[in-house]
Write a protein that holds these residues in place. Structure first.
Motif, PDB file in Angstrom:
ATOM      1  N   THR A  81       0.830  -1.204   0.000  1.00  0.00           N
ATOM      2  CA  THR A  81       0.000   0.000   0.000  1.00  0.00           C
ATOM      3  C   THR A  81       0.863   1.252   0.000  1.00  0.00           C
ATOM      4  O   THR A  81       0.612   2.210  -0.755  1.00  0.00           O
ATOM      5  N   CYS A  82       1.894   1.265   0.830  1.00  0.00           N
ATOM      6  CA  CYS A  82       2.781   2.431   0.897  1.00  0.00           C
ATOM      7  C   CYS A  82       3.512   2.644  -0.421  1.00  0.00           C
ATOM      8  O   CYS A  82       3.649   3.788  -0.894  1.00  0.00           O
ATOM      9  N   TRP A 111       5.817  11.390   3.184  1.00  0.00           N
ATOM     10  CA  TRP A 111       6.350  10.128   3.686  1.00  0.00           C
ATOM     11  C   TRP A 111       5.256   9.252   4.261  1.00  0.00           C
ATOM     12  O   TRP A 111       4.172   9.722   4.605  1.00  0.00           O
ATOM     13  N   LEU A 112       5.572   7.968   4.352  1.00  0.00           N
ATOM     14  CA  LEU A 112       4.683   6.968   4.931  1.00  0.00           C
ATOM     15  C   LEU A 112       5.493   6.027   5.815  1.00  0.00           C
ATOM     16  O   LEU A 112       6.663   5.745   5.521  1.00  0.00           O
ATOM     17  N   LEU A 113       4.856   5.548   6.858  1.00  0.00           N
ATOM     18  CA  LEU A 113       5.460   4.581   7.763  1.00  0.00           C
ATOM     19  C   LEU A 113       4.924   3.203   7.387  1.00  0.00           C
ATOM     20  O   LEU A 113       3.747   2.909   7.626  1.00  0.00           O
ATOM     21  N   ALA A 114       5.751   2.391   6.746  1.00  0.00           N
ATOM     22  CA  ALA A 114       5.324   1.054   6.335  1.00  0.00           C
ATOM     23  C   ALA A 114       5.397   0.100   7.516  1.00  0.00           C
ATOM     24  O   ALA A 114       6.445  -0.027   8.158  1.00  0.00           O
ATOM     25  N   LEU A 115       4.302  -0.562   7.805  1.00  0.00           N
ATOM     26  CA  LEU A 115       4.236  -1.500   8.926  1.00  0.00           C
ATOM     27  C   LEU A 115       4.696  -2.865   8.438  1.00  0.00           C
ATOM     28  O   LEU A 115       3.902  -3.772   8.179  1.00  0.00           O
ATOM     29  N   VAL A 139       4.366   5.728  -5.359  1.00  0.00           N
ATOM     30  CA  VAL A 139       4.553   5.747  -6.815  1.00  0.00           C
ATOM     31  C   VAL A 139       3.540   6.687  -7.466  1.00  0.00           C
ATOM     32  O   VAL A 139       3.866   7.454  -8.385  1.00  0.00           O
ATOM     33  N   ALA A 140       2.307   6.668  -6.992  1.00  0.00           N
ATOM     34  CA  ALA A 140       1.248   7.480  -7.588  1.00  0.00           C
ATOM     35  C   ALA A 140       1.351   8.949  -7.222  1.00  0.00           C
ATOM     36  O   ALA A 140       0.788   9.814  -7.904  1.00  0.00           O
ATOM     37  N   ASP A 158       6.615  -4.130  -7.934  1.00  0.00           N
ATOM     38  CA  ASP A 158       5.839  -3.044  -8.518  1.00  0.00           C
ATOM     39  C   ASP A 158       6.310  -2.804  -9.951  1.00  0.00           C
ATOM     40  O   ASP A 158       7.500  -2.579 -10.197  1.00  0.00           O
ATOM     41  N   GLU A 159       5.399  -2.812 -10.895  1.00  0.00           N
ATOM     42  CA  GLU A 159       5.771  -2.744 -12.321  1.00  0.00           C
ATOM     43  C   GLU A 159       6.436  -1.419 -12.671  1.00  0.00           C
ATOM     44  O   GLU A 159       7.381  -1.379 -13.476  1.00  0.00           O
TER      45      GLU A 159
END
Length: 507
Positions: free
Chosen positions: A286-287, A464-468, A292-293, A326-327
């Motif tokens: 998800t992160c 930023w994102l915190l990937a769990l 990417v988007a 991820d492509e």
């Protein structure tokens, strides 16, 4: 103790600091520590310089200090060796008026249940009862009664990230000197534990409620009769009875100490459900998809479950596999930089092959192999795009990071749009300098093995994102399998949890 007249105060400096995840398969050996002695030890601190003591009141006595990048539990032989040297030097140096005890508070040692209590009891036995001991700690340490009762002063950082770490050490030293110079002797310590255990990523002082809770400490300290006030979050990735939050208020007025410690503990307990992650979260896929988007560049993602600066092994290739699944990234339409997976064998292959060589590597799992599907090595075919072979042995700058934080040799390998940095030794990537010749601003995504972002990364990130992610410091505490922590304990127990008796005791 009376105010010195003809003789200077003799104050020792020493300690042992590491944060150790008991859910991490790595074991911390003696060579993982930067061990400092003599003049080099004094040079770690600004307040030991002659111009910081123009009256010449203090003779600073360097003992030994050992600090390591967080990791798995310390091997018993390594712990015994450092403990024996520290206590031996205390005895050899003669009577000390005081000791600045520079530790972390979340050390685990193979075969011990409360490593800091064991170490501190040995230090107290070596100094004798007449020496005032002032401990400087990390708020992610654990404060058991067995540990705290051997100390006279103890304080912790008030910021997370720990931008005030050196200020905390100076505060511990300054408070100690003040008491010795004024002949004040031992203060009272009001100690209370709180049945809450949260990961550091949920207790950043950038956010509420930690911002307000820690923000109260300076005003408590300013009260007449109070010496210091501190809150410890505890260390979530050890599995011991001592692992929980704690408050200590140090004061010359015992009733004031008890009242303020009780108030802080109650506020922490009441806010337990209000703590949130320091940033938006999601699983790895998800992160990655959201990053990417996004049009924000560079977009940073924390691979939080394998964060070596919280005690993770730093050898998991799990996030590398998710990036190349991820492509857009595998094709190179989007670029990502992913430091740094610890894999000395893969680094050796890359260094031998040289820049521009095509290599096929089995990456990761050097410590963690066999601990679950997330720990499986990843077969990577790519081009060596950079190698770094330091000319000399690793070293930590005075006042800086632990031994080998340079990571030894390293190599960058690019596959599609993903460049992964492989390191010979476990290494954090917290500052722009840590990336070496690679420019993180040149990539769309930067995926770092970290929890909340350290200041330079925070400033760098457009978003930023915190990937769990899984690993030895998994943010999902309930899936780690704690079975030795003292229950009930939030968040392991919540519904039907009776109100705890938060009654501080004087030490």
């Amino acid at each position: 103790m009376s105010t010195p007249t003809s003789s200077r105060l003799r104050i020792g400096i020493g300690g042992m600091a590491i944060e150790s995840s008991q859910f991490c398969p790595h074991r911390s050996a003696y060579d993982d520590f930067r061990v400092t002695r003599g003049r080099a030890l004094l040079d770690r601190y600004t307040w030991t310089r002659p111009d910081s003591d123009p009256a010449g009141l203090v003779e600073w006595v360097p003992l030994v200090h050992a600090v390591a990048v967080p990791g798995g539990p310390v091997e018993s032989a390594a712990y015994d060796r450092i403990k024996d040297e520290l206590t031996g030097r205390i005895r050899e140096t003669g009577p000390l008026d005081g000791l600045v005890y520079d530790i972390h508070g979340a050390m685990s040692v193979v075969g011990l249940d409360d490593a800091e209590a064991d170490l501190t009891a040995a230090v107290r036995a070596a100094t004798g009862p007449g020496t005032l001991i002032s401990a400087s700690m990390d708020p992610h340490g654990n404060v058991s009664r067995r540990f705290a009762e051997h100390l006279d002063l103890l304080t912790a950082h008030r910021m997370a990230p720990h931008e005030d770490a050196w200020e905390t050490r100076e505060r511990a030293a300054r408070k100690l000197v003040e008491r010795l110079v004024r002949g004040l002797g031992r203060p009272y310590r009001a100690w209370v534990q709180i049945p809450v255990l949260l990961p550091g990523e949920k207790t950043s002082t950038r956010l509420e409620p930690a911002a307000s809770l820690y923000g109260r400490l300076a005003s408590v300290e300013a009260l007449d009769g109070v010496v210091d006030a501190a809150i410890w979050v505890g260390y979530a990735w050890a599995d011991e009875a001592r692992c929980r939050a704690a408050v200590v208020v140090t004061a010359d007025d015992p009733e004031l100490a008890l009242a303020q410690a009780g108030s802080l503990a109650r506020a922490y307990w009441d806010a337990r459900r209000d703590f949130v992650f320091a940033g938006p979260t999601g699983d790895a896929d998800t992160c990655i998809a959201r990053a990417v988007a996004s049009s924000a560049r560079p977009f940073l993602i924390s691979d939080s479950g394998d964060n070596p600066t919280a005690g993770g092994a730093g050898d998991l290739a799990y996030m590398l596999g998710r990036l190349l699944a991820d492509e857009d990234l595998s094709s190179g339409r989007v670029t990502a930089l992913h430091p740094g997976i610890t894999d000395p064998e893969a680094v050796a292959v890359c260094c031998a092959a040289g820049v521009s060589a095509e290599v096929t590597l089995s990456v990761g799992g050097r410590f963690s192999a066999g601990t679950g599907p997330h720990a499986a090595p990843y077969v990577l075919t790519g081009t060596v795009t950079a190698v770094d072979e330091p000319a000399g042995p690793d070293s930590g700058a005075p006042g800086g990071s632990p031994a080998h934080d340079g990571g030894g040799r390293s190599a960058a390998v690019t596959c599609g749009g993903v460049t992964v940095v492989l390191t010979e030794r476990r290494k954090p990537f917290h500052t722009r300098a840590d990336f070496g010749v690679l420019d993180p601003l040149a990539y769309d995504l930067v995926v770092v093995k970290i929890g909340y972002l350290e200041p330079e990364l925070y400033e760098m990130a457009a978003d930023w994102l915190l990937a769990l992610t899984p690993g030895g410091v998994d943010q999902d505490l309930l899936r780690l399998g704690h079975h030795r922590v003292r229950r009930p304990l939030y968040p392991f127990d919540d519904e039907g949890f009776e109100e705890p008796e938060l009654h501080p005791v004087l030490l």
